[in-house]
Write an enzyme that holds these catalytic residues in place. Sequence first.
Site, PDB file in Angstrom:
ATOM      1  N   CYS A 155     -10.862   0.293   3.578  1.00  8.47           N
ATOM      2  CA  CYS A 155      -9.446   0.151   3.234  1.00  8.47           C
ATOM      3  C   CYS A 155      -8.870   1.524   2.910  1.00  8.47           C
ATOM      4  CB  CYS A 155      -9.321  -0.772   2.030  1.00  8.47           C
ATOM      5  SG  CYS A 155      -7.614  -1.015   1.505  1.00  8.47           S
ATOM      6  N   LEU A 156      -7.667   1.794   3.423  1.00  2.99           N
ATOM      7  CA  LEU A 156      -7.036   3.097   3.164  1.00  2.99           C
ATOM      8  C   LEU A 156      -6.768   3.299   1.675  1.00  2.99           C
ATOM      9  CD1 LEU A 156      -4.472   3.292   6.115  1.00  2.99           C
ATOM     10  CD2 LEU A 156      -6.649   4.501   5.894  1.00  2.99           C
ATOM     11  N   HIS A 189      -7.499  -9.211   6.295  1.00  4.06           N
ATOM     12  CA  HIS A 189      -7.492  -8.090   5.342  1.00  4.06           C
ATOM     13  C   HIS A 189      -6.058  -7.772   4.893  1.00  4.06           C
ATOM     14  CE1 HIS A 189      -9.210  -4.086   3.934  1.00  4.06           C
ATOM     15  NE2 HIS A 189      -7.912  -3.839   3.936  1.00  4.06           N
ATOM     16  N   GLU A 190      -5.131  -7.712   5.846  1.00  5.66           N
ATOM     17  CA  GLU A 190      -3.740  -7.363   5.499  1.00  5.66           C
ATOM     18  C   GLU A 190      -3.044  -8.496   4.743  1.00  5.66           C
ATOM     19  OE1 GLU A 190      -3.091  -4.328   5.657  1.00  5.66           O
ATOM     20  OE2 GLU A 190      -4.772  -3.880   6.960  1.00  5.66           O
ATOM     21  N   HIS A 218      -3.994  -8.327   1.241  1.00  2.98           N
ATOM     22  CA  HIS A 218      -3.210  -7.293   0.536  1.00  2.98           C
ATOM     23  C   HIS A 218      -1.897  -7.867   0.018  1.00  2.98           C
ATOM     24  CE1 HIS A 218      -5.109  -3.388   0.661  1.00  2.98           C
ATOM     25  NE2 HIS A 218      -5.361  -3.464   1.955  1.00  2.98           N
ATOM     26  N   GLN A 243       0.820  -1.220   0.000  1.00  2.32           N
ATOM     27  CA  GLN A 243       0.000   0.000   0.000  1.00  2.32           C
ATOM     28  C   GLN A 243       0.854   1.269   0.000  1.00  2.32           C
ATOM     29  OE1 GLN A 243      -2.730  -1.396   3.344  1.00  2.32           O
ATOM     30  NE2 GLN A 243      -4.113  -0.140   2.114  1.00  2.32           N
TER      31      GLN A 243
HETATM   32 ZN   LIG Z   1      -6.698  -2.369   3.068  1.00  2.00          ZN
END
Ligand SMILES: [Zn+2]
Length: 176
Positions: free
Chosen positions: A102-103, A144-145, A148, A57
């Site tokens: 999510c960012l 979630h991570e 990613h 990210q």
């Molecule tokens: Zn995220």
Amino acid sequence: MVHMHSMASREIRIYPDPVLRNKTARVEKIDSSLDRLIEDMIVTMHAAPGVGLAANQVGVALQLAVIDLSSRENEEQRHPLLVIINPEILSAEGSVTEEEGCLSIPDYAEKVKRAARIKVRAQDRTGKFFEVDAEGLLAKALQHEIDHLNGVLFVDRLSPLKKNIFKRRYKKMKAE
Ligand SMILES: [Zn+2]
């Protein structure tokens, strides 16, 4: 002589940036530059503010993520800030459907189905292996991570109908 590194917030990559789709590589060397990246990721996550951030990210395709749930938890059940390197889900049980955001996908939240309880093995920032049994918010954040790090976003886990709604909304957001 003391070398000071001033911690810096890094730019968060926003969907559909292709770096978010790359499967990340295993971290082979835990050194001072990795430590600097970890510090920057923590600063970036807190500044956003968010509860988790994966290295891709911020444009670095490595199996590394940080999680800090303290802003969402009561004092009695607070988890410490977690740095996970080369994480692996060893087991997963049950299922829960809860809202996620999510960012890298600003201003969008939707319910996602996840395992309710998971066991994860990872390395900490010193390279030491550890295992964590997680449920609730921590289980959700870990899944979630780790998604990613495999190039998977939470919107990929939506039903086809909700995926379509997301895509249309996202096009509209981009046009505004
Ligand atoms: Zn995220």
